[in-house]
Motif scaffolding. Structure first.
Motif, short mmCIF file in Angstrom:
data_model
loop_
_atom_site.label_atom_id
_atom_site.label_comp_id
_atom_site.label_asym_id
_atom_site.label_seq_id
_atom_site.Cartn_x
_atom_site.Cartn_y
_atom_site.Cartn_z
N ASP A 159 0.88 -1.20 0.04
CA ASP A 159 0.09 -0.04 0.11
C ASP A 159 0.90 1.17 0.03
OD1 ASP A 159 -2.50 1.55 0.25
OD2 ASP A 159 -1.85 2.08 2.31
N GLY A 160 0.46 2.27 -0.85
CA GLY A 160 1.47 3.41 -0.97
C GLY A 160 2.50 3.43 -2.01
N ASP A 173 -0.11 10.92 1.72
CA ASP A 173 1.05 10.71 2.91
C ASP A 173 1.40 9.35 2.72
OD1 ASP A 173 0.78 13.54 3.80
OD2 ASP A 173 -0.88 12.86 5.16
N ARG A 174 0.60 8.20 2.65
CA ARG A 174 1.08 7.02 2.67
C ARG A 174 2.12 6.61 1.50
NH1 ARG A 174 -4.09 6.29 0.09
NH2 ARG A 174 -4.33 4.68 -1.47
N ALA A 196 5.21 8.14 3.14
CA ALA A 196 5.62 7.19 4.12
C ALA A 196 6.29 5.96 3.77
CB ALA A 196 4.26 6.98 5.16
N TRP A 197 5.82 5.34 2.54
CA TRP A 197 6.32 4.05 2.06
C TRP A 197 7.89 4.38 1.86
CZ3 TRP A 197 9.01 2.18 -1.87
CH2 TRP A 197 9.07 0.85 -1.92
N PRO A 225 -1.24 6.03 -5.27
CA PRO A 225 -2.14 6.80 -4.35
C PRO A 225 -2.61 7.89 -4.87
CG PRO A 225 -0.43 5.76 -3.11
CD PRO A 225 -0.12 5.77 -4.45
#
Length: 415
Positions: A38-39, A70-71, A74-75, A357
């Protein structure tokens, strides 16, 4: 930076020529052997290029004024090891990096360029830069892995990372040598075959062979430029190889490389693939990189033909290759002052955004539309009569349309 001329890359380069992949990584498989996290941008196996393609995607978004999800950020940040280094991909970031994990300079340098541009990641970029300095070779350059022989591509992407992090590339030295010194050794004199070009590495006999991919990287490396750059000052001098008199300045080395690239692009407007045993065919990724290099050196007139060719011919390649390819095209358009949202009739920014995303900018626009729907529902509950509902509906539709246009047009490209 595309498929590099290493044994690993050559053995695996069977999918799409010109796709952006780190120096010695194998080309990603079109059928993922691991779950797509995810991300992460893209749908192909991230084992060999996860950090690379994510870094280019986020950097391209930042360059065009898009705020990534954001994700997604963050990844990328979560892929960093405690040492500061990055590997091509870590499937389990809860597990500490160990000696079995192959960290590399290309993934680390690409991540530095992206995180530095995004902002808010100073500690992470400082750790990464410290690690890169610790694995610099005594000739001033970098190999793909720590201790590996210096190559033009790795040295250049690291030089770009140093510049992005605020370092002076001429002052980042090991054994008294800088990245310039390493690239100088990999440049081909004007009076030899491949004059002006850069080699990836010397062969076993120490001979240098011209390599367009390494040359595009080398031009940026000696200029201290990263993936994202704007056009340099147009040069008034004759556009020819600067000669072999030593020592050549960084600007002269860059000009020599640009002369080689312009000649290799020729009237066709593109570079050809150079994989042994493969039929000659356009190399889209290297052509995009060449446009960036030529523009950075001030050779914008020589880059126009290649940019025009990419506008007309790169759509299929980019769609098949994924986020890093879209990023390369965005970097080329940006370097030449072109609009990546109107690139040969395509919106490269929207196409890149669609591979991962939903960016925050798009998410905000969606939220605003949802809020407008909710307000309309409340209005419908409190008002009576068909005429009132019809009027509210008309203004709601108009409001959503205007809001959408403002959202799209409001994403200003970064200078």
């Amino acid at each position: 930076m595309n498929i590099r001329r290493s044994a690993a890359a050559l053995a695996a380069a069977t999918v799409v020529l010109g796709a952006a992949v780190p120096a010695v990584a194998a080309t990603p498989s079109p059928t993922p052997s691991v779950a797509i996290p995810d991300g992460l941008y893209g749908t192909t196996d991230p084992t060999y290029d996860g950090v690379w393609r994510q870094s280019l995607a986020l950097l391209a978004q930042r360059t065009t004024g898009v705020t990534p999800a954001d994700r997604a950020v963050a990844w990328l940040a979560g892929q960093q090891c405690a040492s500061g280094a990055f590997a091509a991909f870590r499937a389990d970031t809860a597990k500490p990096c160990d000696a079995k994990l192959m960290v590399d300079t290309n993934s680390t340098a690409a991540a530095v360029q992206a995180l530095a541009a995004l902002g808010g990641h100073q500690a992470a970029t400082e750790k990464a830069v410290s690690w890169l300095k610790s694995v610099q070779n005594t000739d001033g350059g970098w190999g793909y892995t720590p201790g590996g022989a210096s190559d033009a591509n790795s040295t250049s992407v690291v030089a770009g990372a140093m510049a992005a992090a605020g370092e002076k590339t001429s002052e980042v030295r090991k054994g008294g040598k800088s990245s310039y010194d390493a690239l100088l050794k990999l440049s081909i004199p004007c009076d030899q075959a491949g004059d002006g070009a850069f080699a990836y590495q010397p062969d076993k006999k120490g001979a240098l062979a011209a390599n367009a991919d390494a040359t595009a990287a080398g031009v940026l490396g000696v200029l201290g430029k990263g993936f994202v750059t704007t056009a340099g000052k147009v040069r008034e001098e004759v556009f020819t190889c600067a000669g072999s008199a030593a020592p050549l300045t960084p600007d002269e080395l860059a000009r020599n490389g640009s002369v080689y690239l312009a000649d290799a692009i020729g009237e066709d407007g593109h570079l050809e693939s150079a994989l042994p045993g493969a039929e000659d065919q356009p190399d889209y990724g290297n052509t995009a990189d060449a446009v960036v290099a030529l523009a950075a050196q001030g050779a914008t007139e020589q880059a126009k033909t290649a940019l025009s060719w990419l506008e007309q011919n790169s759509a299929g390649w980019a769609k098949q290759s994924g986020p890093a390819a879209y990023a390369q095209l965005i970097f080329a358009a940006h370097a030449m002052g072109a609009d990546p949202r109107h690139f040969g009739g395509a919106d490269l920014v929207a196409q890149l955004d669609a591979t991962g995303p939903t960016p925050q900018a798009t998410a905000k626009a969606t939220d605003q539309a949802a809020d407008a729907d909710a307000d309309a529902d409340k209005k419908d509950d409190s008002d009576s009569g068909y005429g009132v509902w019809w009027i509210v509906g008309v203004f709601l539709v108009a409001g959503i349309g205007i809001g959408f246009l403002i959202s799209v047009r409001g994403r200003k490209r970064q200078p």
